[in-house]
Design a protein around this motif. Structure first.
Motif, PDB file in Angstrom:
ATOM      1  N   SER A   1       0.806  -1.224   0.000  1.00 31.07           N
ATOM      2  CA  SER A   1       0.000   0.000   0.000  1.00 31.07           C
ATOM      3  C   SER A   1       0.836   1.270   0.000  1.00 31.07           C
ATOM      4  O   SER A   1       0.299   2.371  -0.127  1.00 31.07           O
ATOM      5  N   GLY A   2       2.164   1.143   0.145  1.00 32.52           N
ATOM      6  CA  GLY A   2       3.023   2.321   0.133  1.00 32.52           C
ATOM      7  C   GLY A   2       3.452   2.799   1.502  1.00 32.52           C
ATOM      8  O   GLY A   2       4.144   3.813   1.619  1.00 32.52           O
ATOM      9  N   HIS A   3       3.042   2.097   2.572  1.00 33.91           N
ATOM     10  CA  HIS A   3       3.601   2.374   3.899  1.00 33.91           C
ATOM     11  C   HIS A   3       5.045   1.859   3.911  1.00 33.91           C
ATOM     12  O   HIS A   3       5.284   0.664   3.715  1.00 33.91           O
ATOM     13  N   ILE A   4       6.009   2.741   4.134  1.00 37.25           N
ATOM     14  CA  ILE A   4       7.411   2.358   4.246  1.00 37.25           C
ATOM     15  C   ILE A   4       7.911   2.835   5.613  1.00 37.25           C
ATOM     16  O   ILE A   4       7.796   4.016   5.938  1.00 37.25           O
ATOM     17  N   PHE A   5       8.455   1.903   6.395  1.00 36.73           N
ATOM     18  CA  PHE A   5       8.848   2.180   7.779  1.00 36.73           C
ATOM     19  C   PHE A   5      10.369   2.090   7.898  1.00 36.73           C
ATOM     20  O   PHE A   5      10.952   1.057   7.594  1.00 36.73           O
ATOM     21  N   PHE A   6      11.001   3.143   8.359  1.00 34.78           N
ATOM     22  CA  PHE A   6      12.451   3.156   8.560  1.00 34.78           C
ATOM     23  C   PHE A   6      12.772   3.214  10.049  1.00 34.78           C
ATOM     24  O   PHE A   6      12.348   4.143  10.748  1.00 34.78           O
ATOM     25  N   ALA A   7      13.531   2.228  10.521  1.00 38.31           N
ATOM     26  CA  ALA A   7      14.143   2.328  11.845  1.00 38.31           C
ATOM     27  C   ALA A   7      15.631   2.628  11.703  1.00 38.31           C
ATOM     28  O   ALA A   7      16.280   2.982  12.684  1.00 38.31           O
ATOM     29  N   ASP A   8      16.162   2.469  10.507  1.00 38.85           N
ATOM     30  CA  ASP A   8      17.538   2.859  10.210  1.00 38.85           C
ATOM     31  C   ASP A   8      17.589   4.372  10.049  1.00 38.85           C
ATOM     32  O   ASP A   8      16.925   4.927   9.163  1.00 38.85           O
ATOM     33  N   ARG A   9      18.312   5.052  10.941  1.00 38.34           N
ATOM     34  CA  ARG A   9      18.451   6.508  10.921  1.00 38.34           C
ATOM     35  C   ARG A   9      17.140   7.224  11.205  1.00 38.34           C
ATOM     36  O   ARG A   9      17.044   8.444  11.068  1.00 38.34           O
ATOM     37  N   TYR A  10      16.094   6.486  11.590  1.00 38.02           N
ATOM     38  CA  TYR A  10      14.788   7.112  11.797  1.00 38.02           C
ATOM     39  C   TYR A  10      14.081   6.421  12.949  1.00 38.02           C
ATOM     40  O   TYR A  10      14.684   5.684  13.709  1.00 38.02           O
ATOM     41  N   TYR A  11      12.768   6.622  13.065  1.00 39.75           N
ATOM     42  CA  TYR A  11      12.063   6.292  14.301  1.00 39.75           C
ATOM     43  C   TYR A  11      11.135   5.081  14.207  1.00 39.75           C
ATOM     44  O   TYR A  11      10.417   4.778  15.147  1.00 39.75           O
ATOM     45  N   GLY A  12      11.122   4.398  13.058  1.00 37.03           N
ATOM     46  CA  GLY A  12      10.350   3.167  12.960  1.00 37.03           C
ATOM     47  C   GLY A  12       8.908   3.348  12.565  1.00 37.03           C
ATOM     48  O   GLY A  12       8.096   2.444  12.747  1.00 37.03           O
ATOM     49  N   PHE A  13       8.584   4.521  11.999  1.00 34.02           N
ATOM     50  CA  PHE A  13       7.203   4.693  11.540  1.00 34.02           C
ATOM     51  C   PHE A  13       7.183   5.046  10.056  1.00 34.02           C
ATOM     52  O   PHE A  13       8.221   5.251   9.430  1.00 34.02           O
ATOM     53  N   ASP A  14       5.991   5.118   9.510  1.00 36.32           N
ATOM     54  CA  ASP A  14       5.779   5.306   8.071  1.00 36.32           C
ATOM     55  C   ASP A  14       5.576   6.791   7.762  1.00 36.32           C
ATOM     56  O   ASP A  14       4.644   7.406   8.242  1.00 36.32           O
ATOM     57  N   ASP A  15       6.457   7.327   6.944  1.00 36.71           N
ATOM     58  CA  ASP A  15       6.482   8.749   6.623  1.00 36.71           C
ATOM     59  C   ASP A  15       6.807   8.870   5.139  1.00 36.71           C
ATOM     60  O   ASP A  15       7.922   8.580   4.706  1.00 36.71           O
ATOM     61  N   ALA A  16       5.826   9.292   4.339  1.00 39.33           N
ATOM     62  CA  ALA A  16       6.002   9.320   2.887  1.00 39.33           C
ATOM     63  C   ALA A  16       7.046  10.339   2.457  1.00 39.33           C
ATOM     64  O   ALA A  16       7.754  10.122   1.463  1.00 39.33           O
TER      65      ALA A  16
END
Length: 340
Positions: free
Chosen positions: A210-225
């Motif tokens: 659906s386009g939710h991409i979650f980054f915990a690398d260098r980021y906080y682990g949530f989905d931010d387009a």
């Protein structure tokens, strides 16, 4: 959210019951704080993203949602000059629905990319936690293929990292993660479920069709387009090849989009259970979220939607003819079991 944790499933049902019963604490606790978070967001993002070049030609379709103004502010702070489409907030959504999973809503962006000979186009949903991508050829790069590009870049700096996909994602994603030394985890659909699993597995990246991409690398682990867009642009800015050429070695498969079949909430989970019972004696199955049925040369998914009275189907195979065979069989079995 409760603190830093996701609220979902039975916890939401309990919250609803508490609200309906007005069973609140006698004295309010906590504090209300007002803050303009945009400057902090822009500064944090500018400090994180490291572009090889800033002359990338791309467009952003904000869909008149909440993300457009902040996306432009952040990109301009990085020295980027995107072509802005519908980046003014308008909750009536006067031009098109803000849903990057629907090809028709990406048509304006596709036209802009092709007519402007741009390298990429990005589209956001209303609250800018989902991203859609159009490549230089005007083709959609779906979430699972986008995850391949992001996974490869991640595994260069974090060998052996855990990366999470969901049951609708192509098998090529999991194969590619393994081929590049990563640990792929196939998990349930749903952003709350994914975020919880990321913490459990200490995964650095996760994504959904659906386009939710979650980054915990260098980021906080949530989905931010917006952040996902910039991580993709970071990859592109450091290569002399366009994004679609970076992915040209991914084995070609033939897949359907999500197919939605109406099925009332009272019976949809039972139908999925009957599908599992039917195929379990003869086929390899993944049953963590519906029925993902493995066939020679492909797979099929039948799962109950978490949010709608529908069954969600998806099919993938190594040829168009095999795709049709698998789909015809599964839809025939599903039709019989739904009516039994």
């Amino acid at each position: 959210m409760v603190g830093k944790g996701s609220l979902f499933g039975e916890d939401i049902v309990e919250l609803k019951a508490t609200m309906e019963a007005e069973a609140f604490v006698d004295k309010p606790r906590g504090q209300l704080e007002h803050a303009d978070v945009e400057p902090a967001y822009v500064q944090r993002t500018v400090e994180d993203i490291d572009l090889g070049r800033t002359n990338i030609r791309f467009a952003v379709d904000g869909g008149n949602g909440a993300g457009g103004p902040l996306a432009l502010r952040t990109m301009h702070a990085l020295g980027l000059e995107p072509v802005a489409l519908l980046c003014e907030m308008d909750g009536t959504f006067p031009v098109h629905h803000a849903d990057p999973t629907e090809p028709e809503t990406l048509e304006m962006l596709r036209t802009e990319v092709l007519d402007g000979k741009l390298e990429l186009g990005f589209a956001y949903d209303g609250d800018a936690d989902r991203v859609g991508v159009i490549d230089a050829r005007g083709e959609i790069i779906w979430g699972d293929k986008l995850m391949i590009a992001l996974s490869r870049a991640l595994l260069e700096t974090h060998p052996g990292a855990t990366i999470i996909g969901e049951v609708k994602c192509s098998q090529t994603l999991y194969d590619d993660i393994a081929a590049h030394g990563g640990r792929g985890v196939l998990w349930k659909t749903g952003h709350s479920l994914i975020k919880t699993k990321m913490k459990e597995e200490k995964a650095l990246l996760a994504g959904e069709m659906s386009g939710h991409i979650f980054f915990a690398d260098r980021y906080y682990g949530f989905d931010d387009a917006i952040y996902a867009t910039l991580r993709i642009l970071e990859i592109v800015s450091r290569s002399d090849r366009p994004l679609h050429e970076m992915l040209q070695d991914v084995p070609e498969t033939y897949a359907t989009p999500e197919i939605r079949v109406e099925c009332d909430d009272a019976s949809k989970f039972g139908v999925v259970e009957r599908m599992l019972e039917h195929y379990r004696p003869t086929h390899s199955l993944v049953d963590i979220d519906g029925a993902r049925i493995q066939f020679d040369g492909g797979w099929a998914l039948v799962r109950a939607s978490n949010t709608q009275p529908v069954l969600v189907l998806r099919f993938e195979a190594d040829s168009e003819s095999r795709l049709k065979e698998i789909r015809d069989e599964v839809e025939s079995v599903l039709g019989r079991l739904r009516n039994s």
